[in-house]
Design a protein around this motif. Structure first.
Motif, PDB file in Angstrom:
ATOM      1  N   GLY A 165     -13.281  39.561   1.277  1.00  0.00           N
ATOM      2  CA  GLY A 165     -14.225  38.830   2.115  1.00  0.00           C
ATOM      3  C   GLY A 165     -14.410  39.473   3.467  1.00  0.00           C
ATOM      4  N   HIS A 166     -13.306  39.910   4.064  1.00  0.00           N
ATOM      5  CA  HIS A 166     -13.425  40.532   5.378  1.00  0.00           C
ATOM      6  C   HIS A 166     -14.070  41.915   5.285  1.00  0.00           C
ATOM      7  N   LEU A 167     -13.778  42.660   4.250  1.00  0.00           N
ATOM      8  CA  LEU A 167     -14.404  43.976   4.081  1.00  0.00           C
ATOM      9  C   LEU A 167     -15.910  43.847   3.889  1.00  0.00           C
ATOM     10  N   GLN A 168     -16.345  42.830   3.168  1.00  0.00           N
ATOM     11  CA  GLN A 168     -17.773  42.599   3.007  1.00  0.00           C
ATOM     12  C   GLN A 168     -18.431  42.315   4.349  1.00  0.00           C
ATOM     13  N   LEU A 169     -17.735  41.557   5.181  1.00  0.00           N
ATOM     14  CA  LEU A 169     -18.256  41.245   6.508  1.00  0.00           C
ATOM     15  C   LEU A 169     -18.380  42.519   7.349  1.00  0.00           C
ATOM     16  N   ILE A 170     -17.332  43.348   7.347  1.00  0.00           N
ATOM     17  CA  ILE A 170     -17.354  44.593   8.118  1.00  0.00           C
ATOM     18  C   ILE A 170     -18.481  45.507   7.642  1.00  0.00           C
ATOM     19  N   ASN A 171     -18.628  45.623   6.333  1.00  0.00           N
ATOM     20  CA  ASN A 171     -19.632  46.524   5.780  1.00  0.00           C
ATOM     21  C   ASN A 171     -21.058  46.037   6.021  1.00  0.00           C
ATOM     22  N   ALA A 172     -21.224  44.738   6.224  1.00  0.00           N
ATOM     23  CA  ALA A 172     -22.551  44.179   6.483  1.00  0.00           C
ATOM     24  C   ALA A 172     -22.976  44.359   7.937  1.00  0.00           C
TER      25      ALA A 172
END
Length: 370
Positions: free
Chosen positions: A37-44
């Motif tokens: 979830g946090h990686l998706q946020l960073i990548n967005a």
């Protein structure tokens, strides 16, 4: 600028210390939902300048992003908050909350159930990037006899641990907030990067709330338009009135719950007193709301009020006057204030709480009535 990509190996290195709201966990499923979830946020997230230069970015969003950067610079120059990568990138998650937190408390107690993890210590909530997973957790806790609260969170802090990867980003979940509320949120989350005491949610959240209140008042005084100041004053008045209402309920319930062990009342009698207190609270809220010209911002919270939601709210409120008194004692100097709070954080939990209440009581004695 391309999106930041992080390898699974790198993710594993920092996953256990990621989040204030989503700490690392020995449960594998929860562990990986936190990481992914946090990686998706960073990548967005993309740098704010990219959004500002993009012809497809709506003008309204550009205006809000530009305002956020002015607030961010003010946080550094005037409030002495950290100057780092946080809140210089923006992500549109296309949902109303970044995470959903679950909190829980016993039927006759305002003491939160806690989850304990590395680095962050024990906290009174557990966060999920998927609302369905939060509701499933709430169901399990409820089946165990606890009262449960689920609430969407617009932002969370990684305590500065992720500044090397772009920091905590601005999000669609709060970028549209009114000016004063946007400033409050940014100041609050940056404050978590200044001081964090493990195993003391009340201390951490009350400190950040004090910074947000003091900081947003200063921002609006120096930079806010008359309309922004008026809007914030209205929001703040309602917020303070609502806080006093919930504080009254917490105090009343605390007295009822004390009798659980002191007088050995049977549970039915105690439940009846609790029910009356809740009914009175709802009636008083209806009276208060009638004076707000149709404002319904607290309706959903009031409809689901229970021990868990009340105890969660207390963490953000009860020690704030002590921090505000400490700020005044330090001459309203931000650096001195942060140094004093850092010193408090080194003390045993009960000792720091006692000192904060002492600061608050001394301040009250020094302030004349009226």
């Amino acid at each position: 600028m391309p999106s930041l990509r992080i390898s699974p190996r790198t993710a594993a290195l920092f996953a256990g210390t990621l989040l204030l709201g989503l700490p690392g966990c020995t449960n594998l499923g929860y562990y990986w939902q936190s990481v992914s979830g946090h990686l998706q946020l960073i990548n967005a997230a993309r740098p704010v300048d990219d959004w500002l230069q993009d012809s497809e970015t709506p003008e309204k969003l550009k205006t809000r992003l530009a305002l956020s950067q002015k607030i961010r610079r003010f946080a550094v120059s005037e409030l002495q908050l950290p100057d780092n990568a946080s809140y210089q990138r923006y992500a549109d998650l296309r949902r109303r909350a970044v995470v959903w937190n679950v909190s829980a408390a016993p039927e006759f107690s305002l003491t939160l159930h806690t989850w304990c993890f590395p680095v962050t210590g024990c906290v009174g909530y557990k966060g999920f990037f998927e609302e369905a997973e939060a509701r499933a957790e709430a169901g399990r806790l409820g089946a165990g006899g606890l009262e449960v609260s689920i609430y969407g969170v617009p932002a969370y802090s990684t305590l500065g641990w992720m500044n090397w990867a772009g920091g905590d980003p601005l999000l669609n979940t709060f970028i549209g907030y009114p000016e004063g509320e946007l400033a409050r949120l940014i100041f609050h989350e940056l404050a978590h990067q200044v001081v964090y005491a493990a195993d003391d949610m009340d201390f951490n959240e009350s400190f950040a709330t004090a910074v947000e209140r003091l900081g947003s008042t200063r921002w609006l005084t120096q930079h806010g338009s008359a309309a922004a100041r008026k809007e914030y004053a209205q929001y703040n008045e309602r917020r303070q009135q609502f806080r006093m209402l919930t504080l009254g309920l917490r105090r009343e319930l605390s007295e009822i719950y004390k009798q659980n062990t002191a007088s050995a009342l049977d549970r039915r009698a105690q439940a009846a007193m609790k029910s009356v207190a809740m009914q009175t609270f709802h009636a008083r809220y209806a009276e208060l709301k009638a004076s707000w010209d149709g404002y319904t911002g607290y309706d959903r919270w009031v409809a689901s009020t229970n021990n868990a939601s009340l105890a969660s709210l207390a963490a953000y409120d009860e020690m704030v006057p002590g921090f505000e008194a400490l700020f005044a004692r330090e001459g309203s100097d931000w650096r001195r204030f942060y140094a004093a709070v850092k010193q408090l954080a080194t003390l045993p939990k009960q000792e720091r709480h006692t000192l904060l209440h002492t600061f608050m009581n001394n301040q009250s004695k020094e302030t004349p009535d009226g």
